[in-house]
Design an enzyme around this catalytic site. Sequence first.
Site, mmCIF file in Angstrom:
data_model
loop_
_atom_site.group_PDB
_atom_site.id
_atom_site.type_symbol
_atom_site.label_atom_id
_atom_site.label_comp_id
_atom_site.label_asym_id
_atom_site.label_seq_id
_atom_site.Cartn_x
_atom_site.Cartn_y
_atom_site.Cartn_z
ATOM 1 N N GLY A 91 -0.852 1.508 9.502
ATOM 2 C CA GLY A 91 -0.164 1.180 10.745
ATOM 3 C C GLY A 91 -1.055 0.908 11.941
ATOM 4 O O GLY A 91 -0.618 1.046 13.077
ATOM 5 N N HIS A 143 -8.394 1.545 -4.063
ATOM 6 C CA HIS A 143 -9.365 1.386 -2.972
ATOM 7 C C HIS A 143 -9.968 2.753 -2.670
ATOM 8 O O HIS A 143 -9.299 3.616 -2.100
ATOM 9 C CB HIS A 143 -8.600 0.801 -1.771
ATOM 10 C CG HIS A 143 -9.427 0.655 -0.528
ATOM 11 N ND1 HIS A 143 -8.849 0.389 0.704
ATOM 12 C CD2 HIS A 143 -10.765 0.715 -0.299
ATOM 13 C CE1 HIS A 143 -9.793 0.298 1.617
ATOM 14 N NE2 HIS A 143 -10.970 0.501 1.037
ATOM 15 N N GLY A 192 -3.242 -3.896 8.955
ATOM 16 C CA GLY A 192 -2.616 -4.640 10.043
ATOM 17 C C GLY A 192 -2.010 -5.978 9.653
ATOM 18 O O GLY A 192 -1.801 -6.832 10.518
ATOM 19 N N MET A 226 -8.750 8.655 -0.163
ATOM 20 C CA MET A 226 -9.605 9.041 0.983
ATOM 21 C C MET A 226 -10.075 10.480 0.826
ATOM 22 O O MET A 226 -9.284 11.341 0.428
ATOM 23 C CB MET A 226 -8.807 8.933 2.288
ATOM 24 C CG MET A 226 -8.216 7.565 2.535
ATOM 25 S SD MET A 226 -7.269 7.572 4.068
ATOM 26 C CE MET A 226 -6.579 5.928 4.037
ATOM 27 N N MET A 263 -12.053 5.132 -0.638
ATOM 28 C CA MET A 263 -12.719 5.380 0.645
ATOM 29 C C MET A 263 -13.337 6.765 0.545
ATOM 30 O O MET A 263 -12.885 7.722 1.182
ATOM 31 C CB MET A 263 -11.695 5.278 1.784
ATOM 32 C CG MET A 263 -11.324 3.843 2.112
ATOM 33 S SD MET A 263 -9.770 3.714 3.000
ATOM 34 C CE MET A 263 -8.642 3.669 1.626
ATOM 35 N N SER A 275 0.836 -1.190 0.000
ATOM 36 C CA SER A 275 0.000 0.000 0.000
ATOM 37 C C SER A 275 0.877 1.248 0.000
ATOM 38 O O SER A 275 1.641 1.483 0.936
ATOM 39 C CB SER A 275 -0.896 0.008 1.248
ATOM 40 O OG SER A 275 -1.510 1.269 1.370
ATOM 41 N N HIS A 302 -1.351 -1.204 -4.233
ATOM 42 C CA HIS A 302 -2.601 -0.800 -3.586
ATOM 43 C C HIS A 302 -2.592 0.712 -3.371
ATOM 44 O O HIS A 302 -1.674 1.255 -2.752
ATOM 45 C CB HIS A 302 -2.725 -1.547 -2.251
ATOM 46 C CG HIS A 302 -4.036 -1.365 -1.571
ATOM 47 N ND1 HIS A 302 -5.163 -2.104 -1.889
ATOM 48 C CD2 HIS A 302 -4.411 -0.534 -0.562
ATOM 49 C CE1 HIS A 302 -6.162 -1.731 -1.111
ATOM 50 N NE2 HIS A 302 -5.747 -0.769 -0.294
ATOM 51 N N ASP A 341 -4.736 3.899 -1.921
ATOM 52 C CA ASP A 341 -5.838 4.299 -1.047
ATOM 53 C C ASP A 341 -6.254 5.739 -1.313
ATOM 54 O O ASP A 341 -5.471 6.666 -1.090
ATOM 55 C CB ASP A 341 -5.396 4.186 0.421
ATOM 56 C CG ASP A 341 -5.236 2.746 0.870
ATOM 57 O OD1 ASP A 341 -6.163 1.956 0.639
ATOM 58 O OD2 ASP A 341 -4.181 2.416 1.451
ATOM 59 N N ASP A 380 -7.132 -6.054 4.226
ATOM 60 C CA ASP A 380 -6.551 -4.715 4.212
ATOM 61 C C ASP A 380 -6.475 -4.129 5.619
ATOM 62 O O ASP A 380 -7.494 -3.758 6.203
ATOM 63 C CB ASP A 380 -7.385 -3.816 3.295
ATOM 64 C CG ASP A 380 -6.693 -2.486 3.029
ATOM 65 O OD1 ASP A 380 -5.543 -2.303 3.462
ATOM 66 O OD2 ASP A 380 -7.324 -1.632 2.370
ATOM 67 N N MET A 417 -11.948 -5.219 5.388
ATOM 68 C CA MET A 417 -11.174 -4.257 6.188
ATOM 69 C C MET A 417 -10.884 -4.885 7.553
ATOM 70 O O MET A 417 -11.800 -5.201 8.317
ATOM 71 C CB MET A 417 -11.944 -2.951 6.371
ATOM 72 C CG MET A 417 -12.094 -2.096 5.119
ATOM 73 S SD MET A 417 -10.568 -1.778 4.203
ATOM 74 C CE MET A 417 -9.538 -1.009 5.447
ATOM 75 N N PHE A 439 -6.352 5.050 8.114
ATOM 76 C CA PHE A 439 -4.940 5.232 8.449
ATOM 77 C C PHE A 439 -4.155 3.937 8.283
ATOM 78 O O PHE A 439 -4.703 2.848 8.471
ATOM 79 C CB PHE A 439 -4.809 5.709 9.911
ATOM 80 C CG PHE A 439 -5.596 6.956 10.181
ATOM 81 C CD1 PHE A 439 -5.065 8.210 9.892
ATOM 82 C CD2 PHE A 439 -6.896 6.876 10.669
ATOM 83 C CE1 PHE A 439 -5.819 9.365 10.117
ATOM 84 C CE2 PHE A 439 -7.657 8.022 10.896
ATOM 85 C CZ PHE A 439 -7.114 9.275 10.620
HETATM 86 C C1 DX5 Z 1 -6.454 1.812 5.566
HETATM 87 C C2 DX5 Z 1 -6.024 1.515 4.166
HETATM 88 C C3 DX5 Z 1 -4.970 0.478 4.050
HETATM 89 C C4 DX5 Z 1 -3.670 0.837 4.694
HETATM 90 C C5 DX5 Z 1 -3.093 -0.425 5.240
HETATM 91 O O1 DX5 Z 1 -7.556 2.628 5.549
HETATM 92 O O2 DX5 Z 1 -7.121 1.055 3.396
HETATM 93 O O3 DX5 Z 1 -4.762 0.079 2.710
HETATM 94 O O4 DX5 Z 1 -2.748 1.422 3.815
HETATM 95 O O5 DX5 Z 1 -1.982 -0.088 5.965
HETATM 96 P P1 DX5 Z 1 -1.260 -1.058 6.984
HETATM 97 O O6 DX5 Z 1 -0.807 -2.269 6.214
HETATM 98 O O7 DX5 Z 1 -0.137 -0.214 7.471
HETATM 99 O O8 DX5 Z 1 -2.261 -1.401 8.042
HETATM 100 ZN ZN ZN Z 2 -6.697 0.091 1.378
#
Ligand code: DX5
Ligand code: ZN
Length: 215
Positions: free
Chosen positions: A145, A66, A177, A37, A68, A8, A33, A35, A175, A137, A143
């Site tokens: 991490g 993705h 953690g 937002m 959001m 990502s 990937h 993201d 997606d 999810m 976010f």
């Molecule tokens: C969270 C995102 C993820 C994020 C995952 O809203 O959709 O794609 O980048 O990040 P890690 O792998 O650090 O949890």
């Molecule tokens: Zn994502």
Amino acid sequence: MTHKIAPSILSADFANLGRDIKMINTSQADFIHVDVMDGVFVPNISLGLPIVKAIKKYAEKPLDVHLMIVNPEKYITEFKNAGASILTVHAEACVHLHRTIYEIKENGMKAGVAINPHTPVAALKEIIKDIDLVCVMSVNPGFGGQKFIENTYCKIEELKIMSSLHNIELMIEIDGGVTIENYKKLINAGANVLVAGNTVFSSENPIETIKILKQ
Ligand code: DX5
Ligand code: ZN
């Protein structure tokens, strides 16, 4: 299907995005990937169409985008033109999810549906046959991490049952953690696409970390 890894870029160094995309190109990663937002659907703003286009210029792997955002149906053609290969919308953001999925497919992309931690897998029952990917999810979106939510394993089980019932090849993407500690358990449970942001980009050797996640 052997499992796929989608680093990502949310965790990449945005001032050195070209460099980080090239790293992904030379790695064993399968997708990139991305993201998007909007600060409305999720409490964070990340990047938009011009950045997706810029990533596409360097990317040698398909873009797994993705969204959001609220009203994702408004931007389907724009994301196709920006270079998305897979376009994932949130079930919670779509009033006419079936129509949106078909618009994504008519635009020549693979259609994905993401579900938040509180959304039951059963919400996808009537459209599971029509989609290419479910993005489960495993954190609350917004976010990188964050800590993995353990209930995700139950959702993977349910999705596995649902897809074998319909005899379809479904991409089950996890997606949030994903770590070196839990990736094997996720694959064994039935996940076949793993997104990894923090685990890849905060490691000393991202190429090596992607290689480990591929094993
Ligand atoms: C969270 C995102 C993820 C994020 C995952 O809203 O959709 O794609 O980048 O990040 P890690 O792998 O650090 O949890
Ligand atoms: Zn994502």
